[in-house]
Write an enzyme that holds these catalytic residues in place. Structure first.
Site, PDB file in Angstrom:
ATOM      1  N   SER A  74      90.952  47.001  47.410  1.00 31.11           N
ATOM      2  CA  SER A  74      89.569  47.514  47.396  1.00 31.11           C
ATOM      3  C   SER A  74      88.835  47.428  48.879  1.00 31.11           C
ATOM      4  O   SER A  74      89.043  46.467  49.569  1.00 31.11           O
ATOM      5  CB  SER A  74      88.615  46.910  46.436  1.00 31.11           C
ATOM      6  N   SER A  75      87.796  48.394  49.357  1.00 34.91           N
ATOM      7  CA  SER A  75      87.237  48.390  50.691  1.00 34.91           C
ATOM      8  C   SER A  75      86.243  47.098  50.611  1.00 34.91           C
ATOM      9  O   SER A  75      85.951  46.736  51.701  1.00 34.91           O
ATOM     10  CB  SER A  75      86.414  49.557  51.013  1.00 34.91           C
ATOM     11  N   ASP A  76      86.160  46.419  49.386  1.00 33.26           N
ATOM     12  CA  ASP A  76      85.101  45.102  49.599  1.00 33.26           C
ATOM     13  C   ASP A  76      85.952  43.928  49.499  1.00 33.26           C
ATOM     14  O   ASP A  76      85.270  42.920  49.249  1.00 33.26           O
ATOM     15  CB  ASP A  76      84.284  45.354  48.254  1.00 33.26           C
ATOM     16  N   TYR A 135      59.835  18.168  32.148  1.00 30.41           N
ATOM     17  CA  TYR A 135      58.917  19.117  32.131  1.00 30.41           C
ATOM     18  C   TYR A 135      58.235  19.172  33.444  1.00 30.41           C
ATOM     19  O   TYR A 135      57.916  18.257  33.995  1.00 30.41           O
ATOM     20  CB  TYR A 135      57.830  18.812  31.172  1.00 30.41           C
ATOM     21  N   GLY A 165      82.851  50.813  41.666  1.00 31.23           N
ATOM     22  CA  GLY A 165      82.989  49.288  41.472  1.00 31.23           C
ATOM     23  C   GLY A 165      84.274  48.765  41.546  1.00 31.23           C
ATOM     24  O   GLY A 165      85.231  49.357  41.472  1.00 31.23           O
ATOM     25  N   ASN A 166      84.403  47.291  41.720  1.00 26.40           N
ATOM     26  CA  ASN A 166      85.735  46.968  41.712  1.00 26.40           C
ATOM     27  C   ASN A 166      85.589  45.141  41.278  1.00 26.40           C
ATOM     28  O   ASN A 166      84.622  44.827  41.474  1.00 26.40           O
ATOM     29  CB  ASN A 166      86.254  46.728  43.249  1.00 26.40           C
ATOM     30  N   HIS A 205      72.822  47.827  49.617  1.00 34.27           N
ATOM     31  CA  HIS A 205      74.106  47.960  49.048  1.00 34.27           C
ATOM     32  C   HIS A 205      74.180  47.854  47.877  1.00 34.27           C
ATOM     33  O   HIS A 205      73.966  49.013  47.179  1.00 34.27           O
ATOM     34  CB  HIS A 205      75.009  46.938  49.630  1.00 34.27           C
ATOM     35  N   HIS A 250      81.835  43.879  41.987  1.00 37.07           N
ATOM     36  CA  HIS A 250      80.904  44.627  42.689  1.00 37.07           C
ATOM     37  C   HIS A 250      80.754  45.782  42.179  1.00 37.07           C
ATOM     38  O   HIS A 250      81.595  46.679  41.867  1.00 37.07           O
ATOM     39  CB  HIS A 250      81.265  44.578  44.180  1.00 37.07           C
ATOM     40  N   SER A 303      91.857  50.456  46.045  1.00 34.36           N
ATOM     41  CA  SER A 303      90.607  51.314  46.450  1.00 34.36           C
ATOM     42  C   SER A 303      90.740  52.835  45.829  1.00 34.36           C
ATOM     43  O   SER A 303      91.521  53.742  46.339  1.00 34.36           O
ATOM     44  CB  SER A 303      90.660  51.441  48.115  1.00 34.36           C
ATOM     45  N   GLY A 304      89.616  53.089  45.459  1.00 32.01           N
ATOM     46  CA  GLY A 304      89.458  54.741  45.111  1.00 32.01           C
ATOM     47  C   GLY A 304      90.135  55.211  44.045  1.00 32.01           C
ATOM     48  O   GLY A 304      90.361  56.175  43.665  1.00 32.01           O
ATOM     49  N   ASP A 317      67.609  32.645  30.436  1.00 33.32           N
ATOM     50  CA  ASP A 317      68.856  32.307  29.585  1.00 33.32           C
ATOM     51  C   ASP A 317      70.234  32.428  30.536  1.00 33.32           C
ATOM     52  O   ASP A 317      71.135  31.670  30.237  1.00 33.32           O
ATOM     53  CB  ASP A 317      69.065  33.541  28.557  1.00 33.32           C
ATOM     54  N   HIS A 333      77.642  49.542  42.094  1.00 32.62           N
ATOM     55  CA  HIS A 333      76.540  50.095  42.403  1.00 32.62           C
ATOM     56  C   HIS A 333      75.561  50.341  41.310  1.00 32.62           C
ATOM     57  O   HIS A 333      74.936  51.642  41.331  1.00 32.62           O
ATOM     58  CB  HIS A 333      76.551  51.397  43.297  1.00 32.62           C
TER      59      HIS A 333
HETATM   60  O1  LIG Z   1      80.258  50.127  48.403  1.00 41.38           O
HETATM   61  C1  LIG Z   1      81.199  50.677  48.387  1.00 41.38           C
HETATM   62  C2  LIG Z   1      81.034  52.121  48.971  1.00 41.38           C
HETATM   63  O2  LIG Z   1      79.852  51.934  49.899  1.00 41.38           O
HETATM   64  C3  LIG Z   1      82.432  50.450  47.625  1.00 41.38           C
HETATM   65  O3  LIG Z   1      81.978  49.381  46.606  1.00 41.38           O
HETATM   66  C4  LIG Z   1      82.962  51.488  46.743  1.00 41.38           C
HETATM   67  O4  LIG Z   1      81.754  51.865  45.754  1.00 41.38           O
HETATM   68  C5  LIG Z   1      84.035  51.453  45.844  1.00 41.38           C
HETATM   69  O5  LIG Z   1      85.058  51.119  46.996  1.00 41.38           O
HETATM   70  P1  LIG Z   1      86.650  50.791  46.438  1.00 41.38           P
HETATM   71  O6  LIG Z   1      86.551  49.326  45.629  1.00 41.38           O
HETATM   72  O7  LIG Z   1      87.160  52.130  45.397  1.00 41.38           O
HETATM   73  O8  LIG Z   1      87.282  50.868  47.610  1.00 41.38           O
END
Ligand SMILES: O=C(CO)[C@@H](O)[C@H](O)COP(=O)(O)O
Length: 235
Positions: A73-75, A226, A27-28, A168, A94, A44-45, A119, A96
């Site tokens: 981040s890769s996103d 309404y 997540g990021n 995703h 973002h 990232s990572g 809400d 998962h």
């Molecule tokens: O969707 C993905 C990988 O499929 C990414 O969201 C990773 O779960 C997190 O990537 P980084 O933020 O560490 O680059």
């Protein structure tokens, strides 16, 4: 200014494991300084517990890194598309998270089954259209953001602060990074409630999902007539 924003982005990222939205680095969170046209995002990572404010890359709206040694981040491309398309947001997240990701992988919108949902979200929480194999393979590029914007062509992102992306996972946003994470936590709980609701009552799906629209409108101080959708649904 940027140092203050880095601290806010750091704290919002640290909320992800605290709120059980992520395992490992799944997540990021980012934030935007719209005056400077700069975005601060998680590297990232990098494990959350190792993060320091100085680790957070700063990028411009074209995706060029202007500060920081680590890769963003890769996103990042998706975050940037959302900041450009949704001018009132200040933070994007973002993950998962498992319950939202179940709905994303099934390519299903999260139905409005109750007031807990209504809400916070005006109607069903949309899922994007099914992504093509190429779009899935290139999820790190801007097409993920483009398909989210396409999904919101006739929706107000201020009244529905989240989406599930087919194959995703969830993306959420808000006026600042911590509000974006709060919306992600709430959407994850709603996704879980909806999953069990429909398993208890398969017919729940047939319920008129607009029954709860006025609940949202009243809660958010909008003219709820309404049975009619208020013309003014923007915050
Ligand atoms: O969707 C993905 C990988 O499929 C990414 O969201 C990773 O779960 C997190 O990537 P980084 O933020 O560490 O680059």
């Amino acid at each position: 200014m940027l140092e203050e924003l880095k601290e806010k982005v750091l704290q919002a990222n640290l909320e992800l494991p605290k709120r059980n939205l992520v395992i490992y680095t799944w997540g990021n969170v980012s934030a935007i300084d719209r005056e400077q046209g700069l975005v601060v995002i998680k590297p990232s990572g990098v494990p959350y517990e190792k993060l320091k404010p100085s680790d957070l890359p700063v990028i411009d709206l074209n995706g060029n890194k202007v500060e920081g040694d680590l890769n963003p981040s890769s996103d990042t491309a998706t975050h940037l598309v959302l900041y450009k398309a949704f001018p009132e947001i200040g933070g994007v997240v973002h993950t998962h998270s498992p319950w939202c990701t179940k709905w994303a992988q099934a390519c299903r919108a999260i139905p409005t089954f109750g007031t807990t949902h209504a809400d916070y979200f005006y109607g069903d929480i949309p899922c994007t259209r099914p992504l093509t194999p190429l779009e899935i393979a290139t999820e790190y590029e801007k097409n993920t953001g483009d398909v989210i914007v396409e999904t919101f062509k006739n929706l107000n992102p201020n009244d529905i602060p989240g989406v599930v992306v087919h194959s995703h996972g969830p993306f959420n946003w808000g006026k600042d990074p911590m509000k974006a994470v709060e919306n992600a936590v709430i959407m994850e709980e709603i996704a879980k409630l909806a999953f069990y609701t429909q398993s208890l009552s398969p017919h729940a799906e047939q319920m008129d999902h607009h029954l709860l629209d006025k609940h949202f409108l009243r809660k958010h101080g909008k003219n709820a007539y309404y049975g009619q959708k208020s013309q003014k649904v923007n915050n």
